[in-house]
Design a protein around this motif. Structure first.
Motif, PDB file in Angstrom:
ATOM      1  N   VAL A  31      -3.326  -7.498  39.878  1.00 57.02           N
ATOM      2  CA  VAL A  31      -3.528  -6.509  40.874  1.00 57.02           C
ATOM      3  C   VAL A  31      -3.702  -6.595  42.121  1.00 57.02           C
ATOM      4  CG1 VAL A  31      -5.401  -4.572  39.924  1.00 57.02           C
ATOM      5  CG2 VAL A  31      -4.056  -5.414  38.260  1.00 57.02           C
ATOM      6  N   ARG A  32      -3.744  -6.280  43.479  1.00 54.95           N
ATOM      7  CA  ARG A  32      -4.508  -7.116  43.998  1.00 54.95           C
ATOM      8  C   ARG A  32      -6.059  -6.301  43.999  1.00 54.95           C
ATOM      9  NH1 ARG A  32      -6.489  -8.704  48.081  1.00 54.95           N
ATOM     10  NH2 ARG A  32      -5.684  -8.584  50.509  1.00 54.95           N
ATOM     11  N   SER A  33      -6.873  -7.365  44.462  1.00 56.81           N
ATOM     12  CA  SER A  33      -8.047  -6.871  44.360  1.00 56.81           C
ATOM     13  C   SER A  33      -8.871  -7.310  46.135  1.00 56.81           C
ATOM     14  CB  SER A  33      -8.834  -7.584  42.981  1.00 56.81           C
ATOM     15  OG  SER A  33      -8.394  -6.892  41.891  1.00 56.81           O
ATOM     16  N   VAL A  34     -10.250  -6.842  46.091  1.00 55.04           N
ATOM     17  CA  VAL A  34     -11.107  -7.565  47.563  1.00 55.04           C
ATOM     18  C   VAL A  34     -12.654  -6.725  46.443  1.00 55.04           C
ATOM     19  CG1 VAL A  34     -11.889  -6.478  49.203  1.00 55.04           C
ATOM     20  CG2 VAL A  34      -9.415  -6.276  49.001  1.00 55.04           C
ATOM     21  N   ALA A  35     -12.896  -8.736  46.859  1.00 56.48           N
ATOM     22  CA  ALA A  35     -13.973  -9.294  46.549  1.00 56.48           C
ATOM     23  C   ALA A  35     -14.848  -9.648  47.722  1.00 56.48           C
ATOM     24  CB  ALA A  35     -14.375  -9.667  45.454  1.00 56.48           C
ATOM     25  N   ALA A  36     -15.581  -8.766  47.783  1.00 54.79           N
ATOM     26  CA  ALA A  36     -16.999  -9.000  49.437  1.00 54.79           C
ATOM     27  C   ALA A  36     -17.631  -9.582  49.184  1.00 54.79           C
ATOM     28  CB  ALA A  36     -16.905  -7.664  50.304  1.00 54.79           C
ATOM     29  N   MET A  37     -18.390 -10.023  49.482  1.00 54.15           N
ATOM     30  CA  MET A  37     -19.923 -10.265  49.415  1.00 54.15           C
ATOM     31  C   MET A  37     -21.161  -9.137  49.183  1.00 54.15           C
ATOM     32  SD  MET A  37     -22.228 -13.842  50.366  1.00 54.15           S
ATOM     33  CE  MET A  37     -21.239 -14.505  50.122  1.00 54.15           C
ATOM     34  N   LEU A  38     -20.790  -8.391  50.294  1.00 56.25           N
ATOM     35  CA  LEU A  38     -21.597  -7.355  50.307  1.00 56.25           C
ATOM     36  C   LEU A  38     -21.069  -6.252  50.566  1.00 56.25           C
ATOM     37  CD1 LEU A  38     -23.057  -8.757  54.569  1.00 56.25           C
ATOM     38  CD2 LEU A  38     -23.760  -9.624  51.990  1.00 56.25           C
ATOM     39  N   PRO A  40     -19.513  -4.784  46.391  1.00 55.52           N
ATOM     40  CA  PRO A  40     -19.356  -4.567  45.032  1.00 55.52           C
ATOM     41  C   PRO A  40     -18.569  -4.223  44.951  1.00 55.52           C
ATOM     42  CG  PRO A  40     -21.615  -5.022  45.136  1.00 55.52           C
ATOM     43  CD  PRO A  40     -21.221  -4.729  46.368  1.00 55.52           C
ATOM     44  N   ASN A  41     -17.090  -4.056  43.861  1.00 55.57           N
ATOM     45  CA  ASN A  41     -16.070  -3.485  44.227  1.00 55.57           C
ATOM     46  C   ASN A  41     -15.844  -3.313  42.726  1.00 55.57           C
ATOM     47  OD1 ASN A  41     -13.229  -3.000  43.032  1.00 55.57           O
ATOM     48  ND2 ASN A  41     -12.079  -4.154  44.523  1.00 55.57           N
ATOM     49  N   PRO A  42     -16.094  -1.733  42.634  1.00 54.39           N
ATOM     50  CA  PRO A  42     -16.137  -0.906  41.246  1.00 54.39           C
ATOM     51  C   PRO A  42     -15.276  -1.317  40.252  1.00 54.39           C
ATOM     52  CG  PRO A  42     -16.329   0.612  42.725  1.00 54.39           C
ATOM     53  CD  PRO A  42     -16.202  -0.358  43.701  1.00 54.39           C
ATOM     54  N   ALA A  43     -13.600  -1.310  40.815  1.00 51.37           N
ATOM     55  CA  ALA A  43     -12.511  -2.017  40.142  1.00 51.37           C
ATOM     56  C   ALA A  43     -12.767  -3.235  39.098  1.00 51.37           C
ATOM     57  CB  ALA A  43     -11.249  -1.933  40.752  1.00 51.37           C
ATOM     58  N   ASN A  48     -15.427  -7.736  34.751  1.00 51.13           N
ATOM     59  CA  ASN A  48     -16.532  -8.882  35.437  1.00 51.13           C
ATOM     60  C   ASN A  48     -17.437  -7.692  36.772  1.00 51.13           C
ATOM     61  OD1 ASN A  48     -17.341 -10.243  36.658  1.00 51.13           O
ATOM     62  ND2 ASN A  48     -15.920 -11.409  37.610  1.00 51.13           N
ATOM     63  N   PRO A  49     -18.403  -8.081  35.758  1.00 48.70           N
ATOM     64  CA  PRO A  49     -20.397  -7.143  36.599  1.00 48.70           C
ATOM     65  C   PRO A  49     -20.421  -8.052  37.346  1.00 48.70           C
ATOM     66  CG  PRO A  49     -20.887  -8.126  34.229  1.00 48.70           C
ATOM     67  CD  PRO A  49     -18.822  -8.251  34.231  1.00 48.70           C
ATOM     68  N   LEU A  50     -20.174  -9.315  37.761  1.00 43.43           N
ATOM     69  CA  LEU A  50     -20.245 -10.267  39.080  1.00 43.43           C
ATOM     70  C   LEU A  50     -19.753 -10.190  40.216  1.00 43.43           C
ATOM     71  CD1 LEU A  50     -20.314 -13.776  36.931  1.00 43.43           C
ATOM     72  CD2 LEU A  50     -22.754 -12.073  38.171  1.00 43.43           C
ATOM     73  N   SER A  51     -18.456  -8.472  39.933  1.00 48.27           N
ATOM     74  CA  SER A  51     -17.507  -8.744  40.963  1.00 48.27           C
ATOM     75  C   SER A  51     -16.786  -9.583  41.715  1.00 48.27           C
ATOM     76  CB  SER A  51     -17.943  -7.906  41.774  1.00 48.27           C
ATOM     77  OG  SER A  51     -16.951  -6.674  42.933  1.00 48.27           O
TER      78      SER A  51
END
Length: 201
Positions: A31-38, A40-43, A48-51
């Motif tokens: 699943v293509r997911s973007v995790a940016a530090m600033l 947080p990705n709701p999906a 994972n609550p740490l995003s």
């Protein structure tokens, strides 16, 4: 199993290398997911609550993170050889994994700082010093890496060196660590390493 995934993340690459080695890629839904530090990705946060990625969602709904935990789970699932169970080989593999993780942490923080409108010079210098010192140390361990069976430590260090090529090409790390560069050149011919090279997109 669902894996929150990105083609750029060295930590996701670590999981994918292990999946390739263990012949488990067919069991993963990426699943293509973007995790940016600033941002947080709701999906991702649903799993994972740490995003953060990678995050692995098992078929029973449980989530596993971070990369080391996921890799060890996959190795256990497949009855694989990537995590030696006992003795000196285990501690060496875990040490190299920690070393590679630490170097990737430094490089990601360095890149984030570099992308700021006004980078803080003292931080930039500290990150570069740590990266160069790490390469110097790993260069002295190239013979041991070559002699050891491929495992989680090798996979993690390959991810760190691949990230250097991807984000810090101008550093020219191979001139700083020639023995390590020769080892990595051999590793890059391994299918699991070749198939997981970081990429844009």
């Amino acid at each position: 199993m669902k894996l929150h995934w990105s083609p750029k993340s060295p930590y996701v690459r670590k999981v994918m290398i292990c999946a390739e080695e263990l012949k488990l890629t067919g069991q993963l839904t990426l699943v293509r997911s973007v995790a940016a530090m600033l941002k947080p990705n709701p999906a991702i946060m649903q799993d994972n609550p740490l995003s953060k990625i990678p995050t692995l969602v098992l078929d029973d709904g449980r989530s596993l993170f971070d990369s080391g935990v996921i890799c060890e789970y996959l190795d256990d699932l497949a009855g694989g050889p990537l995590f030696p169970r006992t003795g000196a080989a285990r501690w060496q593999a875990l040490r190299w994994q920690a070393f590679g993780n630490g170097l990737m942490d430094v490089l990601i923080l360095w890149r984030n700082e570099r992308e700021r409108e006004q980078p803080i010079t003292v931080l930039m210098d500290a990150f570069e010093l740590k990266a160069r010192a790490s390469l110097a140390q790993l260069d002295t361990e190239a013979g041991a890496l070559e002699a050891g069976a491929f495992g989680i430590g090798h996979a993690t260090l390959c991810c760190a060196l691949g990230y250097l090529d991807y984000r810090f090409e101008a550093m020219g790390w191979r001139t700083l660590a020639p023995a390590l560069a020769r080892w990595y050149a051999v590793m890059r011919e391994r299918p699991s390493i070749r198939l997981t090279e970081p990429a844009d997109g």
